[in-house]
Every structure is written in structure tokens, then in C-alpha cells.
Design an enzyme around this catalytic site. Structure first.
Site, short mmCIF file in Angstrom:
data_model
loop_
_atom_site.label_atom_id
_atom_site.label_comp_id
_atom_site.label_asym_id
_atom_site.label_seq_id
_atom_site.Cartn_x
_atom_site.Cartn_y
_atom_site.Cartn_z
CG PHE A 1 27.97 -6.78 25.02
CD1 PHE A 1 28.74 -7.86 25.41
CD2 PHE A 1 28.44 -5.50 25.30
CE1 PHE A 1 29.95 -7.68 26.08
CE2 PHE A 1 29.64 -5.31 25.98
CZ PHE A 1 30.39 -6.40 26.37
CD GLU B 1 23.66 -13.16 13.27
OE1 GLU B 1 22.81 -13.69 12.53
OE2 GLU B 1 24.88 -13.42 13.20
CB CYS C 1 29.09 -14.65 18.38
SG CYS C 1 28.56 -13.37 17.25
C1 UGA Z 1 25.72 -13.77 20.85
C2 UGA Z 1 25.53 -13.08 22.21
O1 UGA Z 1 24.25 -13.45 22.75
C3 UGA Z 1 25.59 -11.55 22.07
O2 UGA Z 1 25.51 -10.95 23.36
C4 UGA Z 1 26.92 -11.18 21.41
O3 UGA Z 1 27.03 -9.79 21.20
C5 UGA Z 1 27.03 -11.88 20.07
O4 UGA Z 1 26.95 -13.31 20.27
C6 UGA Z 1 28.35 -11.50 19.46
O5 UGA Z 1 29.38 -11.85 20.02
O6 UGA Z 1 28.37 -10.74 18.47
P1 UGA Z 1 24.10 -14.36 18.80
O7 UGA Z 1 25.21 -15.24 18.30
O8 UGA Z 1 23.44 -13.44 17.84
O9 UGA Z 1 24.62 -13.43 20.02
O10 UGA Z 1 22.97 -15.31 19.32
P2 UGA Z 1 22.34 -15.85 20.68
O11 UGA Z 1 20.94 -15.40 20.73
O12 UGA Z 1 23.17 -15.59 21.87
O13 UGA Z 1 22.32 -17.42 20.35
C7 UGA Z 1 23.52 -18.15 20.06
C8 UGA Z 1 23.23 -19.63 19.93
O14 UGA Z 1 22.92 -20.19 21.19
C9 UGA Z 1 22.05 -19.98 19.03
O15 UGA Z 1 22.41 -21.09 18.24
C10 UGA Z 1 20.94 -20.35 19.98
O16 UGA Z 1 20.03 -21.27 19.45
C11 UGA Z 1 21.73 -20.97 21.12
N1 UGA Z 1 21.04 -20.90 22.42
C12 UGA Z 1 20.84 -19.69 23.01
C13 UGA Z 1 20.65 -22.08 23.05
O17 UGA Z 1 20.84 -23.19 22.53
N2 UGA Z 1 20.06 -21.99 24.27
C14 UGA Z 1 19.84 -20.81 24.91
O18 UGA Z 1 19.30 -20.82 26.03
C15 UGA Z 1 20.23 -19.63 24.26
#
Ligand code: UGA
Length: 451
Positions: free
Chosen positions: A146, A149, A257
Site C-alpha cells: 500500500f 510514490e 496504480c
Molecule cells: C496509490 C495508493 O495511494 C497507494 O495506497 C497504493 O499502494 C498505490 O497507489 C499502489 O497501488 O501501488 P500512488 O499512485 O503513489 O498511490 O499515489 P496517490 O498519492 O494515491 O495519488 C494518486 C493520484 O490521485 C495522483 O494523481 C493524485 O494527484 C491524485 N489525488 C490524490 C487527487 O487528485 N486527489 C486526492 O485527494 C488524492
């Protein structure tokens, strides 16, 4: 097995727990690079963690797969699971890893799947190994990661929970033991069956993505009726059943992801002949949200042809050089296709973006990127953009138009500085507009909690 993002972070952290870890990859160049002390992944703290554990002799890198398998008690499969054009998951790397394990194993092995895989993969891995080695003694375990990045090491060391799915007690006990150092933080352990562990990962990512798609749709409704999505998100998030996290409206989610896993879960449901309209809609909504950002810019500047647009941020989120499925790249593609000149600045992702879009003009700082621009568009909320010299930026640009796709600025302050300011789910403002509530609203109280 696999020295990509998940393999490297997990390997280095497991070594830091005191285990002897050999990180193996069939890509010899990559292994040589790692042996020379370089870490081919942008992740804060990883280089230091890898270096420390190599020095102490707990972490080594090898391309000798047979040696790595034979010398280990537990084999973690950490290979990639990209999307196929159909949305189904490309399982070829996982299947190859299983075949290789079957081929080289000599005694009892615990095979742990850490790659993100559809439910049912544990059985497939077992069948593949059994086919190669009918007499083999092994157990298959699912132990999804989980990690986010940019904060992957923190996430590994301070997880909300560790999920372990196993079909036998000996395998469960062995993998629980690997995570023993986390007991001191009272980390909850979810011990369950393999299928359930596999589902936990997909269902978690899909719900996190759904929260984002939901708040993005709410943002559009807010715009239509003059509400402020940041206040709405805060008001919703304080309900403990909802929670404040992942409620930031923006340009849509990207990365390696969420887009892949949401599509993967939808494909898994279809394959199981399950009607799942809500799951299907998460991705559809996200695709629309990205498009909406392009439309907002179009509304702000008119026809894109012969316009110069400044983009601040290219990576799919801050603190990474990863541009996979980054909303910024869709913006770049739409602008270039329509005949605009795109100047961009990103602290880490310019090299990758340039490879994808050779016409993109990469600049050394935000001010150079904004030079003579018809609009400035903030695509990724890197911290350094929060502290920009905004009057200087305004001086550089050819106009005062600013599209903030991540809501990082105070609309009133932007207008006071002289910007025509458009953001997501908040009323757009131009200089000279009156209804400024900032004088009587308590600052900070109306923004969502960022964690
Ligand atoms: C995500 C999950 O958060 C991790 O728990 C999981 O382990 C990982 O995928 C995976 O499957 O390996 P990650 O892709 O690194 O992690 O990034 P996040 O921080 O979750 O953000 C994902 C996207 O959502 C980004 O583009 C971010 O800008 C966007 N986001 C996130 C939003 O637009 N709004 C939010 O409130 C949060």
C-alpha cells in the site's frame, strides 16, 4: 524478484528490518547500476536506505535468478502488472516469475505475491509452479503493498495495516514473522485467505480513486451553484465515516496504480459476469475530469492555436518524476495538437515528459516558463509552487490568466495580486470583483485537512 519501484522499496525496507535480502532482476544493466550505488527510481530516502543496507551486508543485487531463489526461504514476486489495451491486467511477468521459481527451487519455498494482481492470481501462481515441478514443496501467499510514490518508505515502515493472505499455517507464520519489527508500532495485521487479500488491494485502490472522482464531480456541481469545494470537502471529511483524505478536487487522478487498478477491477468483475456500474464509472468520471481541465483552459484563453501556454508541474503528483497517466500530459497533448506552444517547468519530470512530447519546451524555472504566456496552468502541486513569487510571475506572462488545477492558491489573494483566477470547484474571479469574504472568514478554517 523485480527491482522496480515496489521491489526496491520492499527489498530495502525488509533488509532494514534485519533480513538478508537479495534483490534479483533479469535486467543485467539495471543490476549493474544498482551495484554501482545508483538507484534508478525517484523516491525520497531510498538511495540512502539502499546504501545503508548494502554497506551492512543485508541487501545485495543479482541477476542470477537461480542463486537468488535457491538461497532464499521466502521469494517475493514484485514484478510489473501493466494494463492491456482491453483494461485487463497483463499477467505475463507474474506468470514468468512463477515459472522461473518452479524451475529453480530445490527445497521448501514460500512464494509471496506483492505485485498488484487480480483475485485468483494466487491459484494461477500455484498451478504454474506445480506444472513445472509437480513434486515441489511450496506455499503461495498474497501480501499486497500500500505504498504511495513519494512517501513509500514511510508507508512501508508505518503502514495502516499489513495484509497477509495464506492457505497454510506455516506460510502465514513465516510471513507474519517477516513483519515482526512492526509489532512495536501496534500495526494491525489482517490475516486472511489469499483471494480476500488480493481483493483488499483492488477494492482499496478503487475506493480511494472513487473518492477522488466523487469530489471532482461535486466540484463541478459547486461551480455551477457558487459553492466552494474545499469547504465542502472539509465539511464532509470531518464525518469520521467519510474521513478527510483523498478528497482533494483536482485535475483527475493519474499514476501507475489508480487508473490501472480501477480498470483491472472492472475487467475482473466483467470476467466474473458481475454487473458493477459504480466501479465502471470511476474511470469514466476521471477521464471526464481531465478533459474538463482542457475545457476550462479553452474557456479562459479561447482557441489554442498560436497561443503560448505555461504549464507548472508535469508529474502525476508531487515528489516524483513519474509521468505515467499524468493529467498534465493530456493537457500537453491537447495543446500541441491544437497548435499551441507549450512551455513547462517541473522540478523532476521534465526529462521523461520531453521524451514523450519532443515539442514541449522545458524551462529552468517557473518564471522562464511563464515568459510571454497567454495563460499559466498549474497542473501538479509541488511545494515550490506554493511559495512562488507571484507578482514576478504575473510580470513575466503576457496576460493575467491563471488556471489552478490543484486549488493551491487563495482565490481572493490571486485576484488581489491582479490575476484572472480559475480553479476547480470554486468560483472563478477576476480583478475588480467585489464579494470578497476573506476579511471576515477565519483563515485556514475552510481548507481540507492535508495529511
Ligand atoms: C496509490 C495508493 O495511494 C497507494 O495506497 C497504493 O499502494 C498505490 O497507489 C499502489 O497501488 O501501488 P500512488 O499512485 O503513489 O498511490 O499515489 P496517490 O498519492 O494515491 O495519488 C494518486 C493520484 O490521485 C495522483 O494523481 C493524485 O494527484 C491524485 N489525488 C490524490 C487527487 O487528485 N486527489 C486526492 O485527494 C488524492
Amino acid at each position: 524478484m523485480g527491482t522496480g519501484y515496489v521491489g526496491l522499496v520492499s527489498g530495502a525496507c525488509l533488509a532494514d528490518f534485519g533480513n538478508a535480502v537479495v534483490a534479483v532482476d533479469i535486467d543485467e544493466t539495471r543490476v549493474e547500476l544498482l551495484r554501482s550505488g545508483e538507484v534508478p527510481v525517484y523516491e525520497p530516502g531510498l538511495e540512502e536506505l539502499v546504501g545503508r543496507n548494502r554497506e551492512r551486508g543485508r541487501l545485495s543485487f543479482s541477476s542470477d535468478v537461480a542463486f537468488a531463489i535457491q538461497s532464499s526461504e521466502i521469494v517475493f514476486i514484485c514484478v510489473g502488472t501493466p494494463s492491456l489495451p482491453s483494461g485487463e491486467v497483463d499477467m505475463s511477468f507474474v506468470h514468468n516469475a512463477a515459472r522461473t521459481i518452479g524451475q529453480y527451487m530445490e527445497d521448501f519455498k514460500i512464494v509471496v505475491n506483492k505485485s498488484t494482481v487480480p483475485v485468483g492470481t494466487g491459484d494461477e501462481v500455484e498451478q504454474i509452479i506445480r506444472k513445472v515441478r509437480p513434486d515441489a514443496d511450496f506455499d503461495v501467499v498474497s501480501n499486497p503493498e500500500f505504498l504511495r510514490e513519494g512517501s513509500a518508505i514511510y508507508d512501508f515502515m508505518h503502514p495502516d495495516r499489513v495484509v497477509i493472505g495464506a492457505g497454510s499455517q506455516r506460510a502465514m507464520e513465516a510471513v507474519v514473522d517477516v513483519y515482526r519489527p512492526l509489532y512495536q508500532n501496534d500495526t494491525p495485521m489482517v490475516l486472511t485467505g489469499i483471494q480476500s487479500a488480493e481483493m483488499i488491494k483492488y477494492a482499496s485502490n478503487a475506493l480511494l480513486a472513487a473518492k477522488i472522482s466523487f469530489i471532482n464531480e461535486i466540484a463541478s456541481v459547486c461551480e455551477a451553484y457558487g459553492a466552494d469545494v474545499t469547504a465542502v470537502a472539509r465539511g464532509m471529511g470531518l464525518d469520521e465515516r467519510i474521513g478527510p483524505r483523498n478528497l482533494f478536487a483536482g485535475a483527475g487522478y493519474g499514476g501507475s496504480c489508480f487508473p490501472k487498478d480501477v480498470q483491472g477491477l472492472a475487467a475482473t468483475a466483467r470476467r466474473g459476469e458481475v454487473d458493477a456500474p459504480l466501479i465502471e464509472a470511476i474511470d469514466t468520471s476521471n477521464v471526464r475530469q481531465r478533459r474538463r481541465m482542457v475545457d476550462k483552459l479553452h474557456h479562459l484563453v479561447g482557441d489554442f492555436s498560436n497561443k503560448t501556454i505555461c504549464l507548472l508541474g508535469l508529474s502525476f503528483k508531487p515528489d516524483t518524476d513519474d509521468i505515467r497517466e499524468a493529467p498534465a500530459l493530456e493537457m500537453v497533448a491537447s495543446l500541441i495538437e491544437a497548435g499551441a506552444t507549450v512551455k513547462a517547468y517541473d522540478p523532476a519530470a521534465m526529462e521523461h515528459s520531453k521524451q514523450e512530447h519532443p515539442d514541449l519546451i522545458c524551462c529552468e524555472d517557473p518564471y522562464t516558463a511563464a515568459q510571454d504566456a497567454d495563460a499559466v496552468v498549474l497542473m501538479t502541486e509541488w511545494n515550490e509552487f506554493r511559495n512562488m513569487d507571484l507578482p514576478r510571475l504575473l510580470d513575466c506572462a503576457a496576460t493575467n490568466r491563471f488556471l489552478d488545477c490543484r486549488n493551491i492558491y487563495d482565490p481572493h489573494e490571486m485576484v488581489r495580486l491582479g490575476f484572472e483566477y480559475v480553479s476547480v470547484g470554486r468560483v472563478s474571479r477576476s480583478p475588480g470583483e467585489t464579494n470578497d469574504t476573506s476579511s471576515w472568514m477565519i483563515p485556514g478554517r475552510f481548507s481540507p485537512i492535508r495529511t
